[in-house]
Scaffold this motif. Structure first.
Motif, PDB file in Angstrom:
ATOM      1  N   THR A  82       0.832  -1.209   0.000  1.00 14.56           N
ATOM      2  CA  THR A  82       0.000   0.000   0.000  1.00 14.56           C
ATOM      3  C   THR A  82       0.862   1.253   0.000  1.00 14.56           C
ATOM      4  O   THR A  82       0.631   2.191  -0.777  1.00 14.56           O
ATOM      5  CB  THR A  82      -0.928   0.011   1.228  1.00 14.56           C
ATOM      6  OG1 THR A  82      -1.746  -1.167   1.209  1.00 14.56           O
ATOM      7  CG2 THR A  82      -1.803   1.246   1.247  1.00 14.56           C
ATOM      8  N   ALA A  83       1.870   1.259   0.860  1.00 18.60           N
ATOM      9  CA  ALA A  83       2.732   2.442   0.977  1.00 18.60           C
ATOM     10  C   ALA A  83       3.532   2.696  -0.290  1.00 18.60           C
ATOM     11  O   ALA A  83       3.871   3.844  -0.594  1.00 18.60           O
ATOM     12  CB  ALA A  83       3.680   2.271   2.165  1.00 18.60           C
ATOM     13  N   ALA A  84       3.815   1.657  -1.063  1.00 17.73           N
ATOM     14  CA  ALA A  84       4.578   1.830  -2.303  1.00 17.73           C
ATOM     15  C   ALA A  84       3.700   2.210  -3.488  1.00 17.73           C
ATOM     16  O   ALA A  84       4.113   2.997  -4.346  1.00 17.73           O
ATOM     17  CB  ALA A  84       5.331   0.532  -2.628  1.00 17.73           C
ATOM     18  N   ILE A  85       2.487   1.676  -3.542  1.00 19.66           N
ATOM     19  CA  ILE A  85       1.627   1.880  -4.714  1.00 19.66           C
ATOM     20  C   ILE A  85       0.925   3.227  -4.689  1.00 19.66           C
ATOM     21  O   ILE A  85       0.743   3.862  -5.740  1.00 19.66           O
ATOM     22  CB  ILE A  85       0.598   0.733  -4.834  1.00 19.66           C
ATOM     23  CG1 ILE A  85       1.308  -0.604  -5.021  1.00 19.66           C
ATOM     24  CG2 ILE A  85      -0.383   0.999  -5.968  1.00 19.66           C
ATOM     25  CD1 ILE A  85       2.217  -0.661  -6.229  1.00 19.66           C
ATOM     26  N   ILE A  86       0.524   3.709  -3.528  1.00 19.61           N
ATOM     27  CA  ILE A  86      -0.204   4.986  -3.460  1.00 19.61           C
ATOM     28  C   ILE A  86       0.606   6.136  -4.078  1.00 19.61           C
ATOM     29  O   ILE A  86       0.075   6.899  -4.896  1.00 19.61           O
ATOM     30  CB  ILE A  86      -0.610   5.305  -2.008  1.00 19.61           C
ATOM     31  CG1 ILE A  86      -1.679   4.309  -1.505  1.00 19.61           C
ATOM     32  CG2 ILE A  86      -1.133   6.738  -1.897  1.00 19.61           C
ATOM     33  CD1 ILE A  86      -3.024   4.434  -2.163  1.00 19.61           C
ATOM     34  N   PRO A  87       1.890   6.307  -3.746  1.00 23.70           N
ATOM     35  CA  PRO A  87       2.660   7.373  -4.416  1.00 23.70           C
ATOM     36  C   PRO A  87       2.730   7.181  -5.929  1.00 23.70           C
ATOM     37  O   PRO A  87       2.682   8.157  -6.686  1.00 23.70           O
ATOM     38  CB  PRO A  87       4.053   7.261  -3.780  1.00 23.70           C
ATOM     39  CG  PRO A  87       3.825   6.596  -2.469  1.00 23.70           C
ATOM     40  CD  PRO A  87       2.695   5.653  -2.693  1.00 23.70           C
ATOM     41  N   GLY A 237      -6.908   5.691 -10.775  1.00 20.66           N
ATOM     42  CA  GLY A 237      -7.980   4.846 -10.248  1.00 20.66           C
ATOM     43  C   GLY A 237      -7.816   3.401 -10.656  1.00 20.66           C
ATOM     44  O   GLY A 237      -8.064   2.478  -9.860  1.00 20.66           O
ATOM     45  N   THR A 238      -7.403   3.162 -11.899  1.00 25.27           N
ATOM     46  CA  THR A 238      -7.189   1.795 -12.368  1.00 25.27           C
ATOM     47  C   THR A 238      -6.071   1.123 -11.583  1.00 25.27           C
ATOM     48  O   THR A 238      -6.161  -0.061 -11.233  1.00 25.27           O
ATOM     49  CB  THR A 238      -6.847   1.784 -13.871  1.00 25.27           C
ATOM     50  OG1 THR A 238      -7.835   2.522 -14.579  1.00 25.27           O
ATOM     51  CG2 THR A 238      -6.820   0.374 -14.402  1.00 25.27           C
ATOM     52  N   ILE A 239      -5.005   1.867 -11.296  1.00 24.02           N
ATOM     53  CA  ILE A 239      -3.913   1.322 -10.491  1.00 24.02           C
ATOM     54  C   ILE A 239      -4.409   0.964  -9.090  1.00 24.02           C
ATOM     55  O   ILE A 239      -4.087  -0.113  -8.561  1.00 24.02           O
ATOM     56  CB  ILE A 239      -2.750   2.332 -10.424  1.00 24.02           C
ATOM     57  CG1 ILE A 239      -2.038   2.402 -11.783  1.00 24.02           C
ATOM     58  CG2 ILE A 239      -1.752   1.960  -9.328  1.00 24.02           C
ATOM     59  CD1 ILE A 239      -0.998   3.495 -11.879  1.00 24.02           C
ATOM     60  N   LEU A 240      -5.204   1.824  -8.489  1.00 24.07           N
ATOM     61  CA  LEU A 240      -5.719   1.563  -7.148  1.00 24.07           C
ATOM     62  C   LEU A 240      -6.630   0.334  -7.143  1.00 24.07           C
ATOM     63  O   LEU A 240      -6.578  -0.490  -6.221  1.00 24.07           O
ATOM     64  CB  LEU A 240      -6.478   2.786  -6.631  1.00 24.07           C
ATOM     65  CG  LEU A 240      -5.637   4.047  -6.398  1.00 24.07           C
ATOM     66  CD1 LEU A 240      -6.524   5.234  -6.091  1.00 24.07           C
ATOM     67  CD2 LEU A 240      -4.626   3.833  -5.274  1.00 24.07           C
ATOM     68  N   LEU A 241      -7.471   0.214  -8.170  1.00 21.17           N
ATOM     69  CA  LEU A 241      -8.380  -0.933  -8.254  1.00 21.17           C
ATOM     70  C   LEU A 241      -7.618  -2.237  -8.431  1.00 21.17           C
ATOM     71  O   LEU A 241      -7.869  -3.225  -7.735  1.00 21.17           O
ATOM     72  CB  LEU A 241      -9.354  -0.745  -9.422  1.00 21.17           C
ATOM     73  CG  LEU A 241     -10.470   0.292  -9.258  1.00 21.17           C
ATOM     74  CD1 LEU A 241     -11.118   0.579 -10.605  1.00 21.17           C
ATOM     75  CD2 LEU A 241     -11.513  -0.194  -8.263  1.00 21.17           C
ATOM     76  N   SER A 242      -6.686  -2.249  -9.378  1.00 20.83           N
ATOM     77  CA  SER A 242      -6.012  -3.501  -9.743  1.00 20.83           C
ATOM     78  C   SER A 242      -4.920  -3.896  -8.761  1.00 20.83           C
ATOM     79  O   SER A 242      -4.744  -5.084  -8.461  1.00 20.83           O
ATOM     80  CB  SER A 242      -5.429  -3.388 -11.150  1.00 20.83           C
ATOM     81  OG  SER A 242      -4.513  -2.304 -11.230  1.00 20.83           O
ATOM     82  N   ALA A 243      -4.188  -2.923  -8.253  1.00 21.10           N
ATOM     83  CA  ALA A 243      -3.033  -3.236  -7.397  1.00 21.10           C
ATOM     84  C   ALA A 243      -3.397  -3.360  -5.928  1.00 21.10           C
ATOM     85  O   ALA A 243      -2.742  -4.107  -5.192  1.00 21.10           O
ATOM     86  CB  ALA A 243      -1.954  -2.170  -7.573  1.00 21.10           C
TER      87      ALA A 243
END
Length: 486
Positions: A82-87, A237-243
């Protein structure tokens, strides 16, 4: 204790500050990016040993609800993801003229806080609160900043999520009543694990939780919301959904299904395993048939997530460890793929496969960067997905060699549809050059470098991550074995 509370609170504070930010879009993005790095900085430098850190307060004593957060080896892995993907999701935003940028970035940071709460919650009522609340930021991100069909896609997304979780609160209350009947009267997951297996209607309760997690992951055939949501959402948004959202579903299966109902999950594993294998093939063939690269990546993600679920439903340690590792790998690789897909879409003003080809001549750096991430996705040896998929296949081979042989053919399927995209887009006959076809620069390469480093690190030297995963995988297998013996 203080560090964990700080880790939880920081995203909510930074989200509130971002909502109130009066700066321009570019400055708001920079501020939100800095804010989003704070949880990662805390995880890396705030404490040398996060395992066992906990916070517990009596929150609503009349309802026996505690504010109980705790980090174990499983939750720590998903916290780092989570901490890596949000940025990365914030950096994926290309437009500086984004409407209401403070709201957009504030919602992403709010989702970060909700995910941290979800991955650390040890009170089932608190767990459910975070589970439901994380839908709202994603709904608004799709609905307000998505594509032309964003309203339809966001509504379908919300309906599916709510329908999947409709009975979850009833199941939570039923477990509480079962614990009260045994003199416990608590939502504490550690205490509920002692009574959940013998609770009245335990199979129905397990099925209700499993349905909620299956829709959000999604497990075949609960995926109808996925293509439209992934395609209509903005790149962030797509990154948040998929990752991340899909990993919340996987984590829910691990945390609730495997901890509270291990015997039932093991009993149902042949059916669940069958659905997951069908999902791998269905997603692969659907991706092969697409003429839109964003939809291709959406179905590819669906196929790979079901590959992860295959590992979860095989009851031995290599498969379980491989599934957890592959959850992290998929989050990294799918982020990278949607990132480069977003850059390509910005240059072509289209996501169609076929009308424009030969782009390697005009966009060589974007071409080779995309190819690197494609090779990661198809599990090339030396890259991260190879390790996770090999462990899943090894674990499945120990249980059923024929199924392992069948599943291994999906690796070839993924090569076919991913290289088909590369061939048609980058290596076909060159189209006439257009002024908007400017290659990526140092800025985009700098954004991609952390993802490249993670892919190579896990692919070449996965031992540190596997050591972190081992206790979680071992616990899952041992709990199921103990339940069976009783």
């Amino acid at each position: 204790m203080f560090n964990l509370m700080l880790l939880f609170i920081v995203p909510f504070v930074t989200s509130a500050l971002t909502f109130l930010c009066p700066l321009s879009g570019k400055k708001t993005k920079c501020l939100a990016f800095i804010f989003s790095l704070l949880p990662l900085a805390l995880l890396l430098y705030g404490n040398t040993d996060w395992i066992g850190q906990h916070v517990i307060y009596s929150w609503l004593p009349a309802l026996s609800i505690q504010f109980y957060l705790r980090i174990d080896s499983l939750s720590l892995l998903f916290l780092f993801l989570t901490a890596a993907i949000i940025p990365m999701s914030i950096l994926s935003v290309r437009r500086n003229d984004l409407a209401f940028p403070n709201v957009f970035y504030g919602l992403i940071l709010l989702l970060q806080g909700l995910l941290i709460g979800f991955f650390t919650a040890r009170d089932l009522a608190l767990f459910t609160l975070f589970w439901e609340a994380m839908l709202l930021p994603l709904y608004f991100i799709i609905n307000l900043w998505g594509g032309l069909q964003r309203q339809t896609a966001s509504l379908k997304f919300l309906i599916y999520m709510i329908a999947g979780s409709a009975l979850m609160i009833a199941a939570v209350l039923a477990l509480y009543l079962a614990s009260a009947a045994n003199g416990l009267g608590s939502f504490n997951l550690d205490l509920l694990s002692k009574v959940s297996a013998t609770a009245p209607y335990a199979p129905w309760l397990c099925a209700i939780f499993l349905l909620a997690f299956a829709v959000k992951t999604p497990l075949f055939p609960f995926h109808a919301w996925l293509p439209d949501a992934y395609c209509q959402a903005p790149t962030a948004g797509t990154i948040l959904l998929s990752a991340l959202l899909s990993k919340a579903g996987i984590y829910g299966i691990l945390r609730i299904g495997m901890e509270l109902f291990p015997a039932l999950m093991k009993e149902w594993s042949p059916l669940l395993l069958g659905l997951a294998i069908v999902g791998v093939f269905y997603g692969g063939f659907a991706a092969w048939m697409q003429n839109d690269f964003k939809r291709l990546l959406a179905y590819s993600s669906f196929s790979h997530v079901n590959f992860i679920l295959v590992g979860l439903f095989v009851w031995n340690q290599p498969a379980q460890a491989g599934a957890i590792l592959q959850s992290l790998n998929h989050g990294i690789t799918i982020t990278a793929l949607f990132l480069v897909a977003g850059w390509l879409e910005a240059r072509l003003d289209s996501t169609a496969i076929g009308p424009i080809g030969g782009l390697a001549k005009f966009l060589p750096q974007l071409c080779w960067l995309t190819l690197f991430f494609v090779l990661s996705s198809v599990a090339l040896p030396g890259m991260n997905n190879f390790v996770g998929e090999l462990m899943i296949l090894f674990g499945l081979f120990g249980e059923n060699p024929w199924l392992a042989a069948v599943l291994s053919s999906t690796v070839v399927l993924s090569v076919i549809y991913m290289l088909r995209w590369m061939q048609k887009t980058y290596f076909g006959a060159p189209s006439f050059f257009q002024d908007s076809w400017t290659d990526i620069k140092g800025k985009e390469m700098a954004i991609a470098m952390p993802l490249i480093a993670l892919i190579l690190w896990i692919g070449i030297y996965p031992t540190p991550v596997l050591k972190q995963i081992e206790p979680a995988a071992e616990k899952i297998v041992n709990v199921a074995t103990l339940e069976e013996s009783l």
